[in-house]
Design a protein around this motif. Structure first.
Motif, PDB file in Angstrom:
ATOM      1  N   PHE A  70       0.803  -1.214   0.000  1.00  0.00           N
ATOM      2  CA  PHE A  70       0.000   0.000   0.000  1.00  0.00           C
ATOM      3  C   PHE A  70       0.838   1.267   0.000  1.00  0.00           C
ATOM      4  CE2 PHE A  70      -3.285  -2.971   1.422  1.00  0.00           C
ATOM      5  CZ  PHE A  70      -4.295  -2.596   0.564  1.00  0.00           C
ATOM      6  N   GLU A  71       2.110   1.176   0.374  1.00  0.00           N
ATOM      7  CA  GLU A  71       2.962   2.365   0.341  1.00  0.00           C
ATOM      8  C   GLU A  71       3.217   2.828  -1.089  1.00  0.00           C
ATOM      9  OE1 GLU A  71       6.520   1.706   2.535  1.00  0.00           O
ATOM     10  OE2 GLU A  71       5.466   1.468   4.434  1.00  0.00           O
ATOM     11  N   LYS A  72       3.287   1.877  -2.016  1.00  0.00           N
ATOM     12  CA  LYS A  72       3.569   2.203  -3.416  1.00  0.00           C
ATOM     13  C   LYS A  72       2.331   2.075  -4.288  1.00  0.00           C
ATOM     14  CE  LYS A  72       8.195   0.387  -2.786  1.00  0.00           C
ATOM     15  NZ  LYS A  72       9.096  -0.718  -3.092  1.00  0.00           N
ATOM     16  N   SER A  73       1.201   1.730  -3.725  1.00  0.00           N
ATOM     17  CA  SER A  73      -0.012   1.476  -4.498  1.00  0.00           C
ATOM     18  C   SER A  73      -1.036   2.581  -4.312  1.00  0.00           C
ATOM     19  CB  SER A  73      -0.625   0.144  -4.071  1.00  0.00           C
ATOM     20  OG  SER A  73       0.240  -0.915  -4.345  1.00  0.00           O
ATOM     21  N   ASN A  74      -2.135   2.432  -5.026  1.00  0.00           N
ATOM     22  CA  ASN A  74      -3.284   3.342  -4.967  1.00  0.00           C
ATOM     23  C   ASN A  74      -2.920   4.747  -5.418  1.00  0.00           C
ATOM     24  OD1 ASN A  74      -5.991   3.777  -4.613  1.00  0.00           O
ATOM     25  ND2 ASN A  74      -5.864   4.065  -2.408  1.00  0.00           N
ATOM     26  N   GLU A  75      -1.948   4.869  -6.302  1.00  0.00           N
ATOM     27  CA  GLU A  75      -1.540   6.149  -6.867  1.00  0.00           C
ATOM     28  C   GLU A  75      -2.188   6.313  -8.241  1.00  0.00           C
ATOM     29  OE1 GLU A  75       0.522   8.411  -5.413  1.00  0.00           O
ATOM     30  OE2 GLU A  75       0.676   7.147  -3.640  1.00  0.00           O
ATOM     31  N   PRO A  76      -2.641   7.508  -8.595  1.00  0.00           N
ATOM     32  CA  PRO A  76      -3.175   7.724  -9.944  1.00  0.00           C
ATOM     33  C   PRO A  76      -2.107   7.440 -11.002  1.00  0.00           C
ATOM     34  CG  PRO A  76      -3.685   9.571  -8.516  1.00  0.00           C
ATOM     35  CD  PRO A  76      -2.748   8.692  -7.762  1.00  0.00           C
ATOM     36  N   TYR A  77      -2.492   6.687 -12.037  1.00  0.00           N
ATOM     37  CA  TYR A  77      -1.547   6.278 -13.067  1.00  0.00           C
ATOM     38  C   TYR A  77      -2.320   5.962 -14.331  1.00  0.00           C
ATOM     39  CZ  TYR A  77       2.192   3.485 -15.196  1.00  0.00           C
ATOM     40  OH  TYR A  77       3.151   2.980 -16.031  1.00  0.00           O
ATOM     41  N   ARG A  78      -2.079   6.692 -15.396  1.00  0.00           N
ATOM     42  CA  ARG A  78      -2.720   6.461 -16.706  1.00  0.00           C
ATOM     43  C   ARG A  78      -4.239   6.308 -16.597  1.00  0.00           C
ATOM     44  NH1 ARG A  78       0.955   1.926 -19.650  1.00  0.00           N
ATOM     45  NH2 ARG A  78       2.960   2.907 -19.348  1.00  0.00           N
ATOM     46  N   LYS A  79      -4.895   7.233 -15.949  1.00  0.00           N
ATOM     47  CA  LYS A  79      -6.354   7.255 -15.781  1.00  0.00           C
ATOM     48  C   LYS A  79      -6.876   6.065 -14.977  1.00  0.00           C
ATOM     49  CE  LYS A  79      -7.083   9.853 -20.010  1.00  0.00           C
ATOM     50  NZ  LYS A  79      -7.725   9.904 -21.306  1.00  0.00           N
ATOM     51  N   GLY A  80      -6.025   5.464 -14.192  1.00  0.00           N
ATOM     52  CA  GLY A  80      -6.404   4.366 -13.302  1.00  0.00           C
ATOM     53  C   GLY A  80      -5.593   4.484 -12.029  1.00  0.00           C
ATOM     54  N   LYS A  81      -5.524   3.402 -11.283  1.00  0.00           N
ATOM     55  CA  LYS A  81      -4.709   3.373 -10.075  1.00  0.00           C
ATOM     56  C   LYS A  81      -3.775   2.183 -10.155  1.00  0.00           C
ATOM     57  CE  LYS A  81      -7.742   5.793  -6.993  1.00  0.00           C
ATOM     58  NZ  LYS A  81      -8.335   5.837  -5.680  1.00  0.00           N
ATOM     59  N   ILE A  82      -2.539   2.394  -9.745  1.00  0.00           N
ATOM     60  CA  ILE A  82      -1.525   1.345  -9.827  1.00  0.00           C
ATOM     61  C   ILE A  82      -1.471   0.581  -8.507  1.00  0.00           C
ATOM     62  CG2 ILE A  82       0.404   2.773  -9.066  1.00  0.00           C
ATOM     63  CD1 ILE A  82       2.011   1.358 -11.339  1.00  0.00           C
ATOM     64  N   TYR A  83      -1.293  -0.735  -8.599  1.00  0.00           N
ATOM     65  CA  TYR A  83      -1.173  -1.592  -7.426  1.00  0.00           C
ATOM     66  C   TYR A  83       0.018  -2.517  -7.612  1.00  0.00           C
ATOM     67  CZ  TYR A  83      -5.709  -0.070  -5.809  1.00  0.00           C
ATOM     68  OH  TYR A  83      -6.741   0.700  -5.365  1.00  0.00           O
ATOM     69  N   LEU A  84       0.834  -2.655  -6.562  1.00  0.00           N
ATOM     70  CA  LEU A  84       1.949  -3.590  -6.542  1.00  0.00           C
ATOM     71  C   LEU A  84       1.588  -4.737  -5.612  1.00  0.00           C
ATOM     72  CD1 LEU A  84       3.432  -0.852  -7.408  1.00  0.00           C
ATOM     73  CD2 LEU A  84       5.449  -2.067  -6.715  1.00  0.00           C
ATOM     74  N   ILE A  85       1.614  -5.950  -6.141  1.00  0.00           N
ATOM     75  CA  ILE A  85       1.242  -7.139  -5.390  1.00  0.00           C
ATOM     76  C   ILE A  85       2.469  -8.024  -5.257  1.00  0.00           C
ATOM     77  CG2 ILE A  85      -0.242  -9.172  -5.340  1.00  0.00           C
ATOM     78  CD1 ILE A  85      -1.806  -6.994  -7.443  1.00  0.00           C
ATOM     79  N   GLU A  86       2.757  -8.411  -4.039  1.00  0.00           N
ATOM     80  CA  GLU A  86       3.878  -9.309  -3.776  1.00  0.00           C
ATOM     81  C   GLU A  86       3.325 -10.718  -3.623  1.00  0.00           C
ATOM     82  OE1 GLU A  86       5.488  -7.541  -0.280  1.00  0.00           O
ATOM     83  OE2 GLU A  86       6.401  -5.895  -1.391  1.00  0.00           O
ATOM     84  N   GLY A  87       3.871 -11.642  -4.408  1.00  0.00           N
ATOM     85  CA  GLY A  87       3.405 -13.019  -4.369  1.00  0.00           C
ATOM     86  C   GLY A  87       4.550 -13.982  -4.572  1.00  0.00           C
ATOM     87  N   LYS A  88       4.195 -15.231  -4.842  1.00  0.00           N
ATOM     88  CA  LYS A  88       5.189 -16.279  -5.047  1.00  0.00           C
ATOM     89  C   LYS A  88       4.816 -17.101  -6.273  1.00  0.00           C
ATOM     90  CE  LYS A  88       6.685 -16.857  -0.309  1.00  0.00           C
ATOM     91  NZ  LYS A  88       8.086 -16.573  -0.382  1.00  0.00           N
ATOM     92  N   THR A  89       5.851 -17.674  -6.914  1.00  0.00           N
ATOM     93  CA  THR A  89       5.627 -18.590  -8.017  1.00  0.00           C
ATOM     94  C   THR A  89       5.431 -19.993  -7.462  1.00  0.00           C
ATOM     95  OG1 THR A  89       7.960 -19.102  -8.309  1.00  0.00           O
ATOM     96  CG2 THR A  89       7.107 -17.206  -9.528  1.00  0.00           C
ATOM     97  N   SER A  90       5.154 -20.939  -8.342  1.00  0.00           N
ATOM     98  CA  SER A  90       5.003 -22.329  -7.913  1.00  0.00           C
ATOM     99  C   SER A  90       6.333 -22.911  -7.432  1.00  0.00           C
ATOM    100  CB  SER A  90       4.434 -23.174  -9.049  1.00  0.00           C
ATOM    101  OG  SER A  90       5.274 -23.078 -10.184  1.00  0.00           O
ATOM    102  N   LYS A  91       7.445 -22.276  -7.829  1.00  0.00           N
ATOM    103  CA  LYS A  91       8.775 -22.701  -7.378  1.00  0.00           C
ATOM    104  C   LYS A  91       9.202 -21.963  -6.121  1.00  0.00           C
ATOM    105  CE  LYS A  91      10.066 -23.673 -12.087  1.00  0.00           C
ATOM    106  NZ  LYS A  91      10.823 -23.215 -13.239  1.00  0.00           N
ATOM    107  N   ASN A  92       8.266 -21.253  -5.489  1.00  0.00           N
ATOM    108  CA  ASN A  92       8.475 -20.516  -4.246  1.00  0.00           C
ATOM    109  C   ASN A  92       9.448 -19.349  -4.395  1.00  0.00           C
ATOM    110  OD1 ASN A  92       7.487 -20.199  -1.691  1.00  0.00           O
ATOM    111  ND2 ASN A  92       9.074 -21.435  -0.729  1.00  0.00           N
ATOM    112  N   GLU A  93       9.496 -18.750  -5.573  1.00  0.00           N
ATOM    113  CA  GLU A  93      10.301 -17.552  -5.803  1.00  0.00           C
ATOM    114  C   GLU A  93       9.415 -16.325  -5.586  1.00  0.00           C
ATOM    115  OE1 GLU A  93      11.326 -18.286  -9.861  1.00  0.00           O
ATOM    116  OE2 GLU A  93      13.271 -19.128  -9.323  1.00  0.00           O
ATOM    117  N   ASP A  94       9.963 -15.295  -4.961  1.00  0.00           N
ATOM    118  CA  ASP A  94       9.214 -14.066  -4.730  1.00  0.00           C
ATOM    119  C   ASP A  94       9.084 -13.268  -6.022  1.00  0.00           C
ATOM    120  OD1 ASP A  94       8.896 -14.591  -2.032  1.00  0.00           O
ATOM    121  OD2 ASP A  94      10.745 -13.559  -1.472  1.00  0.00           O
ATOM    122  N   ILE A  95       7.871 -12.774  -6.282  1.00  0.00           N
ATOM    123  CA  ILE A  95       7.633 -11.937  -7.454  1.00  0.00           C
ATOM    124  C   ILE A  95       6.862 -10.689  -7.031  1.00  0.00           C
ATOM    125  CG2 ILE A  95       7.677 -13.777  -9.174  1.00  0.00           C
ATOM    126  CD1 ILE A  95       4.608 -13.784  -9.117  1.00  0.00           C
TER     127      ILE A  95
END
Length: 128
Positions: free
Chosen positions: A84-109
């Motif tokens: 939320f620190e880097k998200s919910n900012e106006p960007y190209r007539k929308g709002k940008i969101y950064l989501i932290e997740g994992k792959t099936s190989k347990n790598e952070d993305i």
């Protein structure tokens, strides 16, 4: 009885009642297939999942490299964390969101998405 003890009994009862109500509502919602989603992280992810998804060329390039799949993206949109620190900012007539997740190989993305009123744009996918 002193005020301190009355306050302690009151707060204990309030806490116990709140836990009971949350447990009851969650059990009721899960039996009907309804998602219990009142926290900010859950609400944002649910909103992103509910709209049609478009994929940008940068994200297509990452998907073509085969280190991440659409299944990983879907899992991140279900179980990931919104920054939320880097998200919910106006960007190209929308709002940008950064989501932290994992792959099936347990790598952070980190997934960058732009939320419009009627669609979601998957802009880029990065390894951490």
């Amino acid at each position: 009885m002193k005020f301190q003890f009355r306050l302690a009994y009151y707060l204990f009862g309030l806490l116990l009642g709140g836990v009971f109500v949350m447990w009851f509502l969650k059990a009721k919602a899960s039996s009907r297939g309804v998602e219990f989603c009142y926290l900010p992280n859950c609400r944002v992810l649910k909103d992103l999942r509910s709209k049609s998804l478009e994929i940008d060329s940068l994200a297509k390039q990452s998907l073509n490299e085969k280190w991440v799949t659409m299944e990983d993206i879907k899992n991140s949109l279900t179980y990931g964390d919104v920054d939320f620190e880097k998200s919910n900012e106006p960007y190209r007539k929308g709002k940008i969101y950064l989501i932290e997740g994992k792959t099936s190989k347990n790598e952070d993305i980190t997934i960058t998405m732009v939320n419009y009123t009627n669609k979601v744009l998957l802009e880029k996918i990065e390894k951490k």
